[in-house]
Design an enzyme around this catalytic site. Structure first.
Site, PDB file in Angstrom:
ATOM      1  N   SER A 159      48.994  44.734  32.324  1.00 54.83           N
ATOM      2  CA  SER A 159      49.266  43.319  32.528  1.00 54.83           C
ATOM      3  C   SER A 159      47.996  42.580  32.138  1.00 54.83           C
ATOM      4  O   SER A 159      46.888  42.946  32.573  1.00 54.83           O
ATOM      5  CB  SER A 159      49.657  43.048  33.976  1.00 54.83           C
ATOM      6  OG  SER A 159      50.275  41.782  34.058  1.00 54.83           O
ATOM      7  N   GLU A 160      48.133  41.544  31.322  1.00 59.25           N
ATOM      8  CA  GLU A 160      46.956  40.976  30.653  1.00 59.25           C
ATOM      9  C   GLU A 160      46.002  40.252  31.598  1.00 59.25           C
ATOM     10  O   GLU A 160      44.887  39.906  31.213  1.00 59.25           O
ATOM     11  CB  GLU A 160      47.363  40.050  29.501  1.00 59.25           C
ATOM     12  CG  GLU A 160      48.131  38.809  29.900  1.00 59.25           C
ATOM     13  CD  GLU A 160      49.633  39.005  29.808  1.00 59.25           C
ATOM     14  OE1 GLU A 160      50.107  40.135  29.955  1.00 59.25           O
ATOM     15  OE2 GLU A 160      50.336  37.992  29.607  1.00 59.25           O
TER      16      GLU A 160
END
Lengths: 218, 233, 233, 218
Positions: A46-47
């Site tokens: 997840s960025e």
């Protein structure tokens, strides 16, 4: 029958291979995690800064310091790691993420994608989507084939401001699985019970139908 | 060691003025400098430019500054959770520059590192590349992006020592380390301020050299934006 | 988690070929991938280009590959501790590209991060800037530098888990983290390989996504280049 | 009397102010740490990846994983931190280091410095010196006034390959303290017992002597 969102996610999950690092966008893509075979090794990035993202926490065990890019409370699996935003996009820009799954408002037959802005109406921002589509070698778009007004989202040309140019290779919608090649949409699979004619009618862009088109398998 | 401690947010914000450019760490409401935001509201600093990935929600985080119309311009990647924000932007009261998240992070990192400009493929062919130089490398088009220039960076860390060494927690890390040292003055609030020597030198995420002021924060609310859970069993 | 473990240096070096470009972590003899260097010597790989801050000493580290004339070209910032190196360089047997240390680190980091090029003031006006584009930013001249392209990166970490997550120790960290993921294949040798889940996610320096192969190293000599001590009392 | 290396270091130590982060080059600069007043807060950075560098370890306590940029075994003070090379040069290139002290083979009156190569003879490399001199706002050069052949190292123009251009502001040699301003060397202080004439004779570049030049104080 057109697929529901979970079925779209389920079909996309088949594209997730052993050893893949996968970035899931908000919406339908998030659901893909629920359908990935558990006999393969996959890690979700997840960025906002986690690799090895796990499921939602049990009630009462949520940690405000542990969220995904959709701002949802999550958990970290054993072997997870946390990192800063610059390193997160080193993973993305540096092409270390193997598969990116994201939603779209429009996809054009040259692979252009638009998903971040409707001028004068909606301006949520692109978040990490522009970085993802500019760098990912393997992008799957998960979306409904038409918008709420019934208009096709698979177009000759995008009308909304672009997120990225000539980057989408594969699309899974509620009606079909399609590939983009030579500036055209190639129909690969039909949703169970959906006819080629129905897909043609829902596709504004050039659609290539070669031979008989199989129904999706789940 | 060089001591960086100040008593509180009020002292930490000394020198801040109307019209300045501020960086604020955090992703959504996770890892935001709550004490400093409260102090910015109390001081009623006006016309600031805020570089921050998001703009908070209506009644928390940067949303508090938006409510009081203290912000002239936002530089963000995603602002989808804030109705007041959208209203001010669509009405033209608020100037907004939306940029790709990775570019935002790297422009902070470049400022920290003394790299004035770099190339990224993000945004090429889109409106965020308009007016920017583009250039081909390895057969692919890239956009030239510049390091940010900011006056203050407001950082939230988990633990810090009096020399300014920092450790972040979980995904509350996000943009915070990249913004340290990326502005003229870096102000850090921590949940736990420990004596110098208490942190393992091998586990420090950001060395004190990137920090000018550090203080023990108080009353952390740590609001959850999207509570998502599953049931046991 | 995705498993990255291989049995040993021999397996870890699978696919390496003459003429390839290799990155090697370490500063002096500190934090060098001893096992992989031994394996490169054993395989007698020829004509390689080595990107490494230093070139070892005559009988240890990269000096072992120099002795056997396996290296065609070195890209380094400092090579002062190696007589055989100086001999081969002055005689023209060895091609050498000396570049500023910060540029070396950033060119690795850029490769890891998918940044094809960036600007730095280092070396402007000197012979290392010859043939390179230069450009003014903020009233100061800068040189454009490119990301490295390498086939293998050989990394030494302190602890690692089977998913490839890494923790480094002390100043043995140096270039190692910046080279992870900066080559097509990143090979890591560790002093202690632990099961996935044993490392605190908050303390990991390099996440496993940047690593393709990891193995438990053996027989570390960890030679000290300059032993300097003081007497007690 | 010309200063010895320790005295040069001692004089330079007076330039180290409270709150400074300092990078010390190899050679005379390394000695400066021994003379810094202990009632001020100073931290030493070594570009191989440590901030808060301490003295050499006690015999038997050396750690091969803990060295400085000169490859010497060192210790870490309480409050020290370790980091990678890219972050180390973020400190340097990003101008977070307050003072850089390094040696030189030649300095020119325009501030150019040469210290990394003698063509055809010696090529050790620049290490971190090119990054340091290109970015540091406050650079002190520590060196002997003349080389072993008795030739001046303070020149109209450098003859050796440059390390950096127009960057040196201050020089402390065994004979004098000098400042570079308006493309000239300004004599600020004499070593005890050394005359202005002696300094003039040892300086090839343009030397400005204004008023009476005081002897160095230690």
């Amino acid at each position: 029958m057109a697929l529901d969102k979970n079925q779209i996610a389920q079909r996309i999950a088949k594209e997730v291979k052993n050893g893949y690092y996968v970035n899931l966008g908000i919406g339908i893509p998030t659901l893909v995690a629920n359908f990935v075979r558990n006999d393969i090794e996959v890690e979700f990035q997840s960025e906002n800064g986690i690799l090895g993202m796990g499921p939602f926490p049990y009630e009462g065990e949520e940690d405000p310091d542990l969220i995904n890019a959709g701002k949802q409370t999550i958990t970290a699996l054993p072997g997870a790691s946390f990192f800063d935003s610059a390193m997160s996009f080193s993973m993305i820009r540096g092409q270390h993420v193997d598969l990116t799954i994201l939603g779209a408002m429009e996809v054009a037959q040259n692979g252009d994608i638009a998903n971040w802005k409707i001028p004068g109406k909606m301006v949520k921002g692109m978040g990490g989507a522009m970085d993802l589509v500019a760098s990912a070698e393997n992008i799957i778009v998960a979306m409904m084939h038409t918008n709420k007004a019934g208009e096709s989202k698979l177009l000759h040309q995008c009308t909304l401001p672009l997120t990225g140019v000539q980057c989408v290779k594969k699309i899974v919608t509620d009606l079909a699985v399609l590939e983009i090649k030579d500036y055209q949409f190639y129909l690969l699979e039909r949703a169970p019970g959906v006819t080629v004619e129905e897909i043609k009618a829902a596709t504004e862009g050039d659609l290539v139908v070669e031979g008989s088109i199989p129904e999706m398998q789940f | 060691m060089i001591t960086k401690t100040v008593s509180n947010a009020q002292e930490a914000c000394h020198g801040i003025q109307d019209g300045m450019t501020l960086m604020l760490g955090g992703f959504g409401l996770c890892g935001i400098p709550e004490n400093c935001i409260t102090e910015l509201v109390r001081r009623n600093i006006k016309d600031v430019t805020c570089i921050s990935n998001n703009a908070g929600v209506d009644d928390f985080g940067l949303g508090l500054l938006l409510q009081k119309k203290q912000i002239r311009k936002m530089v963000s990647s995603y602002v989808g959770e804030n109705a007041e924000f959208e209203r001010q932007m669509l009405s033209g009261e608020l100037e907004v520059e939306l940029i790709p998240q990775g570019t935002l992070a790297q422009r902070c990192q470049a400022a920290q590192s003394g790299i004035p400009a770099f190339y990224t493929p993000a945004g090429y062919g889109t409106e965020v590349a308009e007016g920017k130089e583009s250039r081909e490398f390895n057969g692919k088009m890239h956009v030239m992006e510049h390091a940010f220039k900011a006056d203050f960076a407001f950082i939230k860390a988990w633990k810090g020592d009096t020399a300014g060494n920092l450790i972040f927690k979980g995904t509350a890390r996000n943009f915070n380390p990249n913004m340290c040292g990326a502005a003229k003055i870096t102000v850090v609030e921590v949940e736990e301020l420990v004596p110098t020597g208490d942190l393992d030198p091998n586990e420090i995420h950001i060395p004190g050299i990137f920090v000018q002021r550090i203080f023990q924060g108080i009353h952390y609310e740590k609001r959850i934006e999207q509570l998502t859970t599953r049931k046991k069993g």
